[in-house]
Design an enzyme around this catalytic site. Structure first.
Site, mmCIF file in Angstrom:
data_model
loop_
_atom_site.group_PDB
_atom_site.id
_atom_site.type_symbol
_atom_site.label_atom_id
_atom_site.label_comp_id
_atom_site.label_asym_id
_atom_site.label_seq_id
_atom_site.Cartn_x
_atom_site.Cartn_y
_atom_site.Cartn_z
ATOM 1 N N ASP A 144 40.685 39.727 35.217
ATOM 2 C CA ASP A 144 40.782 39.110 36.540
ATOM 3 C C ASP A 144 40.994 37.609 36.404
ATOM 4 O O ASP A 144 41.794 37.009 37.131
ATOM 5 C CB ASP A 144 39.501 39.402 37.327
ATOM 6 C CG ASP A 144 39.487 38.713 38.680
ATOM 7 O OD1 ASP A 144 40.251 39.127 39.564
ATOM 8 O OD2 ASP A 144 38.720 37.750 38.843
ATOM 9 N N GLU B 297 44.389 44.858 34.953
ATOM 10 C CA GLU B 297 43.600 43.669 34.633
ATOM 11 C C GLU B 297 42.882 43.840 33.300
ATOM 12 O O GLU B 297 42.788 42.887 32.510
ATOM 13 C CB GLU B 297 42.588 43.394 35.742
ATOM 14 C CG GLU B 297 43.205 42.826 37.009
ATOM 15 C CD GLU B 297 42.183 42.488 38.063
ATOM 16 O OE1 GLU B 297 42.443 41.575 38.863
ATOM 17 O OE2 GLU B 297 41.116 43.144 38.100
#
Length: 237
Positions: free
Chosen positions: A55, A126
């Site tokens: 992230d 991610e």
């Protein structure tokens, strides 16, 4: 972190090749394998921690690209564009382009949850970014292939007055002109559209029909309906 399953490593090498990275890239295969292991397979050894790292990775990659490409842009514009670039919808879209779902280890019950597919793919994507970053602690395995996607999308987003968030844009327009919020009417239409477009949404402003859209999830269907409605009101139809 090593990987002893030769068959699995061969699969992951194919993915690395799809990304356009050199065959001898310093990838930690055990981390990449973990990045593509859904929690439904293992409650302890799964992609959740790598997703947390990824992230941050996608945010810094997007930030660097925007800073380098649009040095004249204001910080507010950077933030608006980046929020779209790192959204689940966009990340899942990129992941689908690479067929990431073919490499993801996931239980059959979790895989059958089509409504959760976007978030599942975005999370895994991610995690892959996190694994690639931790393999070198640099972006050398990330930006060479991710930049082209982000650049293309950033160009589209800058041209779009709605910043591709049509629900918010439509809501702002209806509030400004009528002091009302649009209403969405949802129905599940899997028998008609199949799993690809499971939901249909109509958007109304009181008794005025504004548009319709379909999607794999309720949220996607509402965004599609809002996009049609926003285009309609902005064109004056």
């Amino acid at each position: 972190m090593t990987l002893t399953d030769a068959r699995r490593q061969k699969q992951l090498r194919q993915l690395i090749q799809k990304l356009g990275l050199p065959e001898q890239s310093p990838v930690q295969w055990g981390l990449l394998d973990l990045a593509l292991t859904h929690p439904s397979i293992s409650a302890e050894a799964n992609y959740e921690q790598l997703e947390f790292v990824g992230d941050a990775v996608v945010r810094i990659a997007a930030s660097e690209l925007l800073f380098e490409t649009y040095p004249e842009a204001l910080v507010g514009e950077f933030a608006a564009i980046r929020s779209v670039l790192v959204s689940d919808r966009i990340l899942a879209q990129i992941a689908q382009g690479y067929g990431l779902d073919r490499y993801l280890l996931v239980s059959s019950s979790a895989a059958s949850d089509m409504a959760g597919e976007t978030s599942r793919l975005a999370d895994a994507f991610e995690a892959v970014l996190g694994a690639l970053y931790l393999s070198t602690h640099t972006l050398e395995l990330v930006r060479p292939w991710l930049d082209s996607h982000l650049q293309h999308l950033a160009t589209e987003i800058r041209k779009d007055p709605a910043r591709q968030n049509y629900k918010d844009a439509l809501q702002e327009w209806t509030q400004a002109h009528y002091k009302l919020l649009p209403q969405y009417r949802l129905k599940e239409t899997s028998s008609v559209h199949g799993d690809t477009e499971r939901f249909t949404a109509e958007v109304w402003l009181q008794d005025r029909y504004l548009g319709e859209g379909t999607g794999r999830s309720k949220k996607a269907a509402e965004q599609a309906a809002a996009k049609q409605a926003f285009s309609k009101v902005m064109s004056g139809d």
